[in-house]
Structures are given as structure tokens and as C-alpha cells.
Design an enzyme around this catalytic site. Structure first.
Site, PDB file in Angstrom:
ATOM      1  CE  LYS A   1      -3.980   1.961   2.511  1.00  0.00           C
ATOM      2  NZ  LYS A   1      -4.795   1.861   3.746  1.00  0.00           N
TER       3      LYS A   1
ATOM      4  CB  SER B   1      -8.009   3.845   2.694  1.00  0.00           C
ATOM      5  OG  SER B   1      -7.163   3.167   3.597  1.00  0.00           O
TER       6      SER B   1
ATOM      7  CB  SER C   1      -8.285   1.111   5.616  1.00  0.00           C
ATOM      8  OG  SER C   1      -8.986   2.324   5.634  1.00  0.00           O
TER       9      SER C   1
END
Lengths: 504, 99
Positions: A81, A156, A180
């Protein structure tokens, strides 16, 4: 599509050690897959081709020289990420403020991955600074859900979850501040784990809400998540909130669970996370999963956690408050974007113009909300009360875990919603995190494991399993047992039912 | 019930160093108002005697040994600066005309 991209991480690592396939071939197969489908899915913001192949080559050299594997995941590719610092590549956090920024050091998670011989393929898309539940808040475009390209992959960490479901990577790293990792896992039919707060280092993780942020593993199977968990977790002196305790035995728990026996395990169903607002297909899939746990020998009881109703409002005071403070560092002076510096304007004017140009609407909303909640005159009513709610939530968990070993709920109230559906309605977007937030506020461990497809739209549903702090292994055991039973009942792994993507 | 006015949004934006357009002020006022109304529920515990929690896992006095260890070089530190001069960060003027 190369068969290699369909294999799970444990299998790939074993084949590499057995010299059935080289790590370079495995990495190349995933790079080829990214080249073929990522124009459609857009899971990646940056693909680190050459260094990935170099890292794979180093693993092959070890194998050729007869050296023991540096970890059980040596040579396995991973998607990172874009909120974790990785030297030599951009770290943007999905924000224009950090476009092209290259960090001068590796996050501890990144370093541990490298040391374990894990091959980092690149950086994945995300909601700007991890604020969102759909990845639509990225400054660099949306990521599409491989199950239905018109729908969001969650957020997210939508890029990390979509990369797994699109077979672009067998492993990924996410970060979970309010859900997330778990919510994207749920809506993409993948496994996502939020470890106990303080067990995975936050050093080099760009801060959103420091008392809640926690990095964790994402994978297509429970065992793969556990293997990755043990690679990234552990005490780190560079993070002052890091817990100096042994990593919970999550791999052993996943293997134990896979034997399919949950006799004597007490599972609590959270009363508050059902009813109005829950999509019927989600509720049905969840209830079927609970029935399956009972068949595996678990004792099922209903447990009420009344303060959980206040978790969402408390979170949307605490997280924005911490964000408003953390994001003050983007001041246009030391790194990142600077606009309007015409030689006349003051530093303060340049700062305001830069932040206006560099931050998206959701980040601005949260900064202002946090600024409001921390203002003199409002502090006690908002931030102070939210901190009290946090105590009540911890007490509810404590009482619940006095009666049961783990708690379960749907991971999120609905399946993946359509792209654009909630962008202008912040409160509707926030409700996606309804069930995941309590574990962030309490700092305990929670994971999402796929529990079938919703009867009403055929999209994946997630089962959330919550465990006490530092008892992460409990959730892995239950999830692994459930996974085996689910696959047996449904005639194969859920993820294999994801539609074929058109290859360009 | 709380409510957020346009004036308040302008004030918050100023405090947070965010230049906002007229349109944004309108939109944020409506959205922040809605959010604040929703999160204000936490106020129901305001009068209760409950200790606040700031961190889920409280740790105190985390020290490290007072050893010298390498940090970033000057070159690394300014490498990502929006503007640098002579190995230093170049910034816009800090003081106003009147100062």
C-alpha cells in the site's frame, strides 16, 4: 493467465524451494498479469519491475547455492500500500501533495519484507491519506473491483485488495485505521487482518490517526495472511507505541484451525451489528457462516455491546482530530508540493494555497472537522466525550471476552457499492466502517474472511472475527476452520469464482 | 443542536491553513453540519464520570539508549525540498511588510 498467478503464497514459496519454478518466473508471471489487467483494475500506482526481478533473482541464488530460505515466504510477490515508505520509489499516499515524493528511508514493514525475501511488485492505490472506504478519494483515479468493474474495491486499501482479487499478487499489505484492511477484504472476497495495535511497527507508515493506524496482512487464504503476519509483526524500537512482546502464534493457529475442529470455542454474535441498514444478502451469508461455525463444534451465544452504537461517531471525532494535527506537516516547506511561491507571497499564504491545491475534498473535510473538535469550547463536548466512549467500548469488549473467545459480525453492512454512489454523501460513506471501528478504538485484533456471495447481487460478503488484544491467533484459528468448511460446502475456494478479466 | 455556519467554515479553514473558494465554503458548511450533527451523539456521555482513553494499549516511559546513530545527511534532507539553496531549505518570506 499463467497458472502461477492462481497459486497461493504458501504453495508458491514451497515450489520455489523445491526448484519446481524459479522466483524470477513467479515474479515475471505477476508482472505480466499486471501489464495485462491493471489498465482496467488500476490497483497499482507504481510498478517496481526491475527491483522486483532483482529481489526474485537473489532468492533464486539462495536456492541454487543450497542456502536455507530466509523466510517461509521467500520469493513470493507482494503489493505494498502506497502509505508505507519504500526507498527508491514514490510514496504518494494517493495525494497530489506527495506526488513524485521519494522517501529517504524504508518503513520497518518494508525492511522486514525485504529481509524475508518477499518480492515487492509495487505500490497500491488508496484513498488519499487512507481517508475513505472506496478508494475513490485517490488523487490518481479509482480502482475497480474485479468482481464487478462498476463497483468500488473498498477502501482505503482498495488497491491492495483488488490486486489480490485480480491475481496480480498473492499477498498485499494494507493499513487499518477504521476498517481499511477488513472492509476492502470483505468486498473483494479476500482475507484482511488488522493485528493488535502496537504489534506491527508504524515506523515509516505515513500517519493518519496515530492512535488507531495499524498495518496488516492481506491475502487470498487465511494461512497466507498468517505467514505474512509473522513476517511483518514484532517489536520495533523505532516506534514508541510498539509492544515489546512475542508475536502471537498465528501460523500455528491457522494450521490448527484448518483441521476443522472448533469444539470448545465460544463465539459471540454481536447483537448491535444486525437489522436495519444491513443488506439482506449480507445478513443471510453471515447467518449461514455462524451456522457453519456451530457445525464445526463452536458454541454460539449472542452478546450485546451497547456502546458499539457510539463507536462510529467517536471515531469520526478522534480520527479527524489526530489527522488535523498529523497533516499539519504538509506545509510546503521541506518536501512535497509547493504552489504560489511567486517571491511576494508569505510562507503562510503559500502554505494555504498549497494545501488547497494538494488535498482532496475528503481530506479537507476531515482536517476542518478535527480542527473544530479540538477547538477551545468544543473540546470537552466532542473530543473529550469521544475519548470516554473509547473507554466504554473497551469495557464492552472486556465484558464480552469474559464470556466468549471471539466475537463475530458482518465485516461491513453491504456488498461493494457502485462507483460514485456515495461520493457526495460523507455519512453514507462513513457507515461502511460501522462494524470494523470498535476494534480500532479498542486496539484489539480483528480480521475479515470471505463468507460466500450475497444472494441479492452475487457479490462477496465478509465475516469479521474479533479477538482480544495480543490474542490474534484466536481469530486465525476460527477463520481457518471456517475457510475449510466453507470451501467444502461450496465446492471450492470462493476467489476462484471471480469473473475472468479481459486481458489487453 | 450544533450547527456550522459559513463563517465558521472560513474560520476553521484559516486555522487549518486551507485556502477555500466560495463554493467550497457552501459545500463544506452543509456537509460538516451534517457530520457534526451525527457525531454529536457522543455528547450523551459528557457528564458521566468515565476516564478518557487516548491509546488502546497504554505505554509509559519508552526510552532508548542515548547512543549516537546516523541520521539523514544534509543532502538527503533537502533532496525532496520544493526549493533549496546552498544545501538549505529555501522558504517564502516569513514576516509581513509591517514586521
Amino acid at each position: 493467465m499463467s497458472e502461477l498467478t492462481r497459486l497461493d503464497a504458501a504453495d508458491l514459496a514451497a515450489r520455489i524451494q523445491a526448484r519446481e519454478v524459479s522466483a524470477v518466473e513467479v515474479t515475471q508471471a505477476h508482472l505480466d498479469r499486471i501489464a495485462a489487467v491493471d489498465a482496467t483494475v488500476h490497483a497499482f500506482l507504481h510498478v517496481d519491475t526491475e527491483r522486483a526481478l532483482d529481489a526474485a533473482k537473489a532468492v533464486d541464488d539462495d536456492v541454487a547455492a543450497g542456502r536455507p530460505a530466509v523466510s517461509p515466504l521467500a520469493g513470493v510477490p507482494l503489493a505494498l500500500k502506497d502509505v508505507l515508505a519504500m526507498q527508491g520509489a514514490p510514496t504518494t499516499c494517493g495525494s497530489k501533495v506527495l506526488e513524485h515524493w521519494q522517501p529517504p528511508y524504508d518503513a520497518t514493514v518494508t525492511r522486514r519484507l525485504r529481509e524475508a525475501g518477499v518480492v515487492i511488485l509495487g505500490k497500491t492505490n488508496m484513498d488519499e491519506f487512507a481517508m475513505g472506504s472506496s478508494t475513490e478519494n485517490s488523487a490518481f483515479g479509482v480502482t475497480r473491483n474485479p468482481w464487478d468493474l462498476d463497483r468500488i474495491p473498498g477502501g482505503s486499501g482498495g488497491g491492495s485488495a483488488a490486486a489480490l482479487a485480480a491475481f496480480e499478487a498473492p499477498l498485499a499489505i494494507g493499513t487499518d485505521t477504521g476498517g481499511s484492511i477488513r472492509q476492502p477484504g470483505a468486498v473483494t472476497g479476500t482475507v484482511g487482518v488488522k493485528p493488535t495495535y502496537g504489534t506491527v511497527s508504524r515506523f515509516g507508515l505515513v500517519a493518519f490517526s496515530s492512535s488507531l493506524d495499524q498495518a496488516g496482512p492481506c491475502a487470498r487464504t487465511v494461512l497466507d495472511a498468517a505467514l505474512l503476519h509473522e513476517v511483518i509483526a514484532g517489536h520495533d524500537p523505532l516506534d514508541s507505541t510498539s509492544i515489546d512482546a512475542p508475536v502471537p502464534p498465528v501460523v500455528a493457529a491457522a494450521r490448527e484451525g484448518a483441521t476443522g475442529d472448533l469444539t470448545g470455542v465460544r463465539v459471540g454474535v454481536v447483537t448491535e451489528f444486525a437489522g436495519d441498514g444491513y443488506q439482506p444478502g449480507v445478513s443471510a451469508a453471515f447467518e449461514a457462516a455462524v451456522a457453519q461455525l456451530r457445525e464445526l463444534g463452536a458454541e454460539i451465544v449472542e452478546v450485546s455491546c451497547p456502546s458499539f452504537d457510539l463507536a462510529l461517531p467517536a471515531y469520526y471525532l478522534i480520527a479527524p482530530s489526530e489527522a488535523s494535527s498529523n497533516l499539519a506537516r504538509f506545509d510546503a516547506m521541506r518536501y512535497g508540493l509547493r504552489v504560489g511561491d511567486d517571491g511576494e507571497r508569505s510562507a503562510e499564504e503559500v502554505m494555504s494555497l498549497t494545501r488547497a491545491a494538494g488535498f482532496g475534498a475528503e481530506v479537507k473535510r476531515r482536517i476542518m472537522l478535527g480542527t473544530y473538535a479540538l477547538s477551545a469550547g468544543y473540546y470537552d463536548a466532542y473530543y473529550g466525550s469521544a475519548q470516554k466512549v473509547r473507554t466504554l467500548i473497551m469495557r464492552d469488549f472486556e465484558a464480552a471476552f469474559g464470556r466468549v473467545d471471539v466475537l463475530v459480525s458482518p465485516t461491513t453492512p453491504t456488498t461493494a457499492f457502485r462507483i460514485g454512489e456515495r461520493v457526495d454523501d460523507p455519512m453514507a460513506m462513513y457507515r461502511a466502517d460501522l462494524c470494523t471501528i470498535p476494534s480500532n478504538l479498542a486496539g484489539n485484533a480483528a480480521l475479515s474472511v470471505p463468507c460466500g456471495l450475497s444472494g441479492d447481487d452475487g457479490l462477496p460478503v465478509g465475516l469479521q472475527i474479533m479477538s482480544p488484544a495480543l490474542q490474534d491467533h484466536r481469530g486465525y484459528r476460527v477463520a481457518a476452520a471456517y475457510e475449510v468448511a466453507r470451501d467444502a460446502a461450496q465446492g471450492g475456494s470462493l476467489i476462484t469464482r471471480v469473473p475472468e478479466l479481459e486481458v489487453v | 443542536m450544533p450547527s456550522i455556519s459559513r463563517g465558521e467554515v472560513e474560520h476553521l479553514a484559516r486555522l487549518a491553513r486551507l485556502a477555500v473558494t466560495e463554493d467550497e465554503v457552501d459545500r463544506f458548511a452543509a456537509q460538516l453540519d451534517q457530520i457534526v450533527q451525527a457525531v454529536a451523539q457522543v455528547g450523551q456521555v459528557a457528564d458521566q464520570d468515565i476516564p478518557p482513553t487516548s491509546h488502546a494499549v497504554p505505554l509509559t516511559n519508552v526510552f532508548r539508549r542515548d547512543d549516537v546513530r546516523p541520521g539523514l545527511s544534509q543532502q538527503q534532507a533537502v533532496a525532496a525540498a520544493p526549493a533549496a539553496e546552498d544545501g538549505r531549505f529555501r522558504v517564502p518570506r516569513i514576516l509581513g511588510e509591517e514586521a
